[in-house]
Write a protein that holds these residues in place. Sequence first.
Motif, PDB file in Angstrom:
ATOM      1  N   GLU A 160      -5.512  10.041  16.978  1.00  0.00           N
ATOM      2  CA  GLU A 160      -5.487  11.333  16.288  1.00  0.00           C
ATOM      3  C   GLU A 160      -4.571  12.316  17.001  1.00  0.00           C
ATOM      4  OE1 GLU A 160      -9.514  12.593  16.006  1.00  0.00           O
ATOM      5  OE2 GLU A 160     -10.108  10.951  14.665  1.00  0.00           O
ATOM      6  N   GLU A 161      -4.606  12.339  18.336  1.00  0.00           N
ATOM      7  CA  GLU A 161      -3.735  13.242  19.082  1.00  0.00           C
ATOM      8  C   GLU A 161      -2.259  12.933  18.848  1.00  0.00           C
ATOM      9  OE1 GLU A 161      -4.665  13.343  23.208  1.00  0.00           O
ATOM     10  OE2 GLU A 161      -6.704  14.107  22.911  1.00  0.00           O
ATOM     11  N   ALA A 162      -1.972  11.654  18.580  1.00  0.00           N
ATOM     12  CA  ALA A 162      -0.590  11.262  18.290  1.00  0.00           C
ATOM     13  C   ALA A 162      -0.170  11.651  16.882  1.00  0.00           C
ATOM     14  CB  ALA A 162      -0.427   9.750  18.484  1.00  0.00           C
ATOM     15  N   GLY A 163      -1.121  12.114  16.072  1.00  0.00           N
ATOM     16  CA  GLY A 163      -0.827  12.509  14.702  1.00  0.00           C
ATOM     17  C   GLY A 163      -0.623  11.339  13.769  1.00  0.00           C
ATOM     18  N   VAL A 164      -1.310  10.226  14.068  1.00  0.00           N
ATOM     19  CA  VAL A 164      -1.122   8.987  13.312  1.00  0.00           C
ATOM     20  C   VAL A 164      -2.433   8.584  12.654  1.00  0.00           C
ATOM     21  CG1 VAL A 164      -0.552   6.535  13.504  1.00  0.00           C
ATOM     22  CG2 VAL A 164       0.727   8.220  14.845  1.00  0.00           C
ATOM     23  N   THR A 165      -2.324   8.045  11.455  1.00  0.00           N
ATOM     24  CA  THR A 165      -3.465   7.441  10.765  1.00  0.00           C
ATOM     25  C   THR A 165      -3.233   5.941  10.688  1.00  0.00           C
ATOM     26  OG1 THR A 165      -3.819   9.424   9.423  1.00  0.00           O
ATOM     27  CG2 THR A 165      -4.798   7.363   8.635  1.00  0.00           C
ATOM     28  N   LEU A 166      -4.189   5.155  11.144  1.00  0.00           N
ATOM     29  CA  LEU A 166      -4.035   3.705  11.096  1.00  0.00           C
ATOM     30  C   LEU A 166      -4.041   3.209   9.654  1.00  0.00           C
ATOM     31  CD1 LEU A 166      -6.425   2.332  13.892  1.00  0.00           C
ATOM     32  CD2 LEU A 166      -3.980   2.789  14.049  1.00  0.00           C
ATOM     33  N   PRO A 167      -3.209   2.213   9.324  1.00  0.00           N
ATOM     34  CA  PRO A 167      -3.320   1.555   8.016  1.00  0.00           C
ATOM     35  C   PRO A 167      -4.679   0.858   7.923  1.00  0.00           C
ATOM     36  CG  PRO A 167      -1.312   0.907   9.183  1.00  0.00           C
ATOM     37  CD  PRO A 167      -2.170   1.623  10.164  1.00  0.00           C
ATOM     38  N   ASP A 168      -4.978   0.346   6.757  1.00  0.00           N
ATOM     39  CA  ASP A 168      -6.219  -0.415   6.597  1.00  0.00           C
ATOM     40  C   ASP A 168      -6.175  -1.615   7.533  1.00  0.00           C
ATOM     41  OD1 ASP A 168      -8.395  -1.911   5.882  1.00  0.00           O
ATOM     42  OD2 ASP A 168      -7.924  -1.997   3.746  1.00  0.00           O
ATOM     43  N   PRO A 169      -7.007  -1.636   8.591  1.00  0.00           N
ATOM     44  CA  PRO A 169      -6.914  -2.729   9.555  1.00  0.00           C
ATOM     45  C   PRO A 169      -7.369  -4.082   9.015  1.00  0.00           C
ATOM     46  CG  PRO A 169      -8.770  -1.306  10.079  1.00  0.00           C
ATOM     47  CD  PRO A 169      -8.018  -0.636   8.970  1.00  0.00           C
ATOM     48  N   GLU A 170      -8.023  -4.077   7.871  1.00  0.00           N
ATOM     49  CA  GLU A 170      -8.418  -5.356   7.270  1.00  0.00           C
ATOM     50  C   GLU A 170      -7.234  -6.072   6.634  1.00  0.00           C
ATOM     51  OE1 GLU A 170     -11.255  -6.934   7.498  1.00  0.00           O
ATOM     52  OE2 GLU A 170     -12.135  -5.321   8.688  1.00  0.00           O
ATOM     53  N   THR A 171      -6.184  -5.325   6.361  1.00  0.00           N
ATOM     54  CA  THR A 171      -5.039  -5.938   5.682  1.00  0.00           C
ATOM     55  C   THR A 171      -3.712  -5.673   6.373  1.00  0.00           C
ATOM     56  OG1 THR A 171      -4.774  -3.981   4.265  1.00  0.00           O
ATOM     57  CG2 THR A 171      -6.190  -5.761   3.444  1.00  0.00           C
ATOM     58  N   TRP A 172      -3.722  -4.958   7.524  1.00  0.00           N
ATOM     59  CA  TRP A 172      -2.432  -4.561   8.080  1.00  0.00           C
ATOM     60  C   TRP A 172      -1.620  -5.744   8.567  1.00  0.00           C
ATOM     61  CZ3 TRP A 172      -2.749  -1.250  13.199  1.00  0.00           C
ATOM     62  CH2 TRP A 172      -3.559  -1.885  14.142  1.00  0.00           C
ATOM     63  N   THR A 173      -0.304  -5.555   8.507  1.00  0.00           N
ATOM     64  CA  THR A 173       0.655  -6.611   8.813  1.00  0.00           C
ATOM     65  C   THR A 173       1.356  -6.297  10.129  1.00  0.00           C
ATOM     66  OG1 THR A 173       2.463  -5.497   7.663  1.00  0.00           O
ATOM     67  CG2 THR A 173       1.050  -6.975   6.350  1.00  0.00           C
ATOM     68  N   TRP A 174       2.134  -7.272  10.600  1.00  0.00           N
ATOM     69  CA  TRP A 174       2.954  -7.021  11.785  1.00  0.00           C
ATOM     70  C   TRP A 174       3.850  -5.797  11.589  1.00  0.00           C
ATOM     71  CZ3 TRP A 174       5.569 -12.037  14.051  1.00  0.00           C
ATOM     72  CH2 TRP A 174       4.590 -12.861  14.609  1.00  0.00           C
ATOM     73  N   GLU A 175       4.462  -5.708  10.424  1.00  0.00           N
ATOM     74  CA  GLU A 175       5.364  -4.588  10.165  1.00  0.00           C
ATOM     75  C   GLU A 175       4.634  -3.263  10.268  1.00  0.00           C
ATOM     76  OE1 GLU A 175       8.507  -2.999   6.738  1.00  0.00           O
ATOM     77  OE2 GLU A 175       7.348  -4.840   6.408  1.00  0.00           O
ATOM     78  N   GLU A 176       3.432  -3.193   9.671  1.00  0.00           N
ATOM     79  CA  GLU A 176       2.649  -1.958   9.727  1.00  0.00           C
ATOM     80  C   GLU A 176       2.190  -1.681  11.157  1.00  0.00           C
ATOM     81  OE1 GLU A 176       0.500  -1.596   5.402  1.00  0.00           O
ATOM     82  OE2 GLU A 176      -0.169  -3.213   6.733  1.00  0.00           O
ATOM     83  N   PHE A 177       1.816  -2.730  11.884  1.00  0.00           N
ATOM     84  CA  PHE A 177       1.408  -2.560  13.276  1.00  0.00           C
ATOM     85  C   PHE A 177       2.558  -1.988  14.094  1.00  0.00           C
ATOM     86  CE2 PHE A 177       0.825  -4.039  17.666  1.00  0.00           C
ATOM     87  CZ  PHE A 177      -0.506  -3.739  17.897  1.00  0.00           C
ATOM     88  N   GLY A 178       3.762  -2.545  13.907  1.00  0.00           N
ATOM     89  CA  GLY A 178       4.918  -2.050  14.639  1.00  0.00           C
ATOM     90  C   GLY A 178       5.238  -0.602  14.320  1.00  0.00           C
ATOM     91  N   GLU A 179       5.259  -0.269  13.024  1.00  0.00           N
ATOM     92  CA  GLU A 179       5.550   1.107  12.622  1.00  0.00           C
ATOM     93  C   GLU A 179       4.508   2.071  13.174  1.00  0.00           C
ATOM     94  OE1 GLU A 179       5.587   0.869   8.415  1.00  0.00           O
ATOM     95  OE2 GLU A 179       7.616   0.008   8.272  1.00  0.00           O
ATOM     96  N   THR A 180       3.237   1.666  13.087  1.00  0.00           N
ATOM     97  CA  THR A 180       2.146   2.535  13.526  1.00  0.00           C
ATOM     98  C   THR A 180       2.183   2.747  15.028  1.00  0.00           C
ATOM     99  OG1 THR A 180       0.747   1.771  11.702  1.00  0.00           O
ATOM    100  CG2 THR A 180      -0.356   2.806  13.579  1.00  0.00           C
ATOM    101  N   THR A 181       2.376   1.687  15.780  1.00  0.00           N
ATOM    102  CA  THR A 181       2.337   1.825  17.242  1.00  0.00           C
ATOM    103  C   THR A 181       3.576   2.528  17.778  1.00  0.00           C
ATOM    104  OG1 THR A 181       3.165  -0.464  17.453  1.00  0.00           O
ATOM    105  CG2 THR A 181       0.769  -0.116  17.582  1.00  0.00           C
TER     106      THR A 181
END
Length: 424
Positions: A160-181
């Motif tokens: 939350e401090e980073a200003g990020v919302t995680l994608p749905d972790p039940e369906t997230w992909t490598w691409e979403e993980f990379g973008e999010t992190t």
Amino acid sequence: MRRRTFLGALGGLGLTGALAACGTGTTEQVTEPIDENTEAELELAYWDRNQSVTVEALIASFTEQHPGITVTPALTGPTDYWTRLRTQAEGGNLPDVFWMSGLHVQLYASNGMLAPVPDDVDFGVFPQAMTDLYTMDGVRYGIPKDYDTIACWVNQRLVEEAGVTLPDPETWTWEEFGETTRAIAAGLGDRARAVVTDLNIGGQQNWYNTVAQAGGYIIRDGRSGYAEPDTIRGLEFWSNLVADGVVPHPREIADNPPQTAFMSGLAAIHHTGSWETPALLADYPDPGELVVVPLPRDRERASTIHGLAYVVAANSANLSAASALQRHMTSEEAGRTDAANGTAIPAWAGTAESWHEVKPEWNLSVFTDAAENYAVPYPVSRNTAAWNQLEADLLTPAFAGDVPMAQAAEQLAQQMDELLAAER
């Protein structure tokens, strides 16, 4: 707990000869019954202080049923456990009952160091992968006590401090993980790391999972899979994250272990195993910050599964009593005790529910869901430790960006195949 910490102590194939000189080579089953009048002195060895509460409780209930049997627990720190065990094996004085890892069972069993499990033990109550892990040439040498799988521990406050919302972790992909992190890393700056995982100690908590997710493999039919394109892509998942500044450089990991960083609130995501649960329960400053989410997926969903077993020394002076203790430490009672204490996910079917409840808001069922639905077996051979050392020597520079990952992986495959050929 971390399983790969202990590998260096076993050394290479030279150990096989040293152990062989001490083994009995027996394949007889231990079947003599014991009763409340049986007298014996047993040593039980294990390596995780976090599990002492369960070990001691089960020893107490065993000796209550068998007052003539004295059981002495021998706790050795994780760094020294396998060194001590090797010394005891070479001296012919292994503990009567002791923890065994799937990485080492074939080495000890093939040299006659372990007593086969009696035929009347019901293995239907344990996960098949765990039963198979402790079976060699059709003989079962260990009774599973627990298992672990891999997921992501998340510090929700830092996300939350980073200003990020995680994608749905039940369906997230490598691409979403990379973008999010990458977004988390940018948002946190120097305050904390986006993702921590220990790339220096082995692949269980990181690249074994992404290799399987990419459709690759570590070992199959006695051959290395490291040169396969899909395997290399699973390895590059991590070298790319290091290059992007999302995951710490291996040199930084050596100086600041992921467990320390995450426990100190200096990492948003810890990509690791269920074995972290007891330490986090005991010591994490603000447990309300944490939640567990599944690993991201690529071509497949995958989470590496491994587990420990209790084994009996083949040359124990009290085989029947030792066998009875082995059964007790892996019984339904043991599973429920393990679960209630939060020390491990018990292997006995139906006993994990109370483990989920030790901290319901953490969503610990992610780990058991992985075991039931998309777990991949831990890669082992007769002398796993030999090629584990190659993994460390050749892959660490590639994760650090010092050499191309494809080059390192192909070199590893070649040298690993030579070691595997020597096992046959």
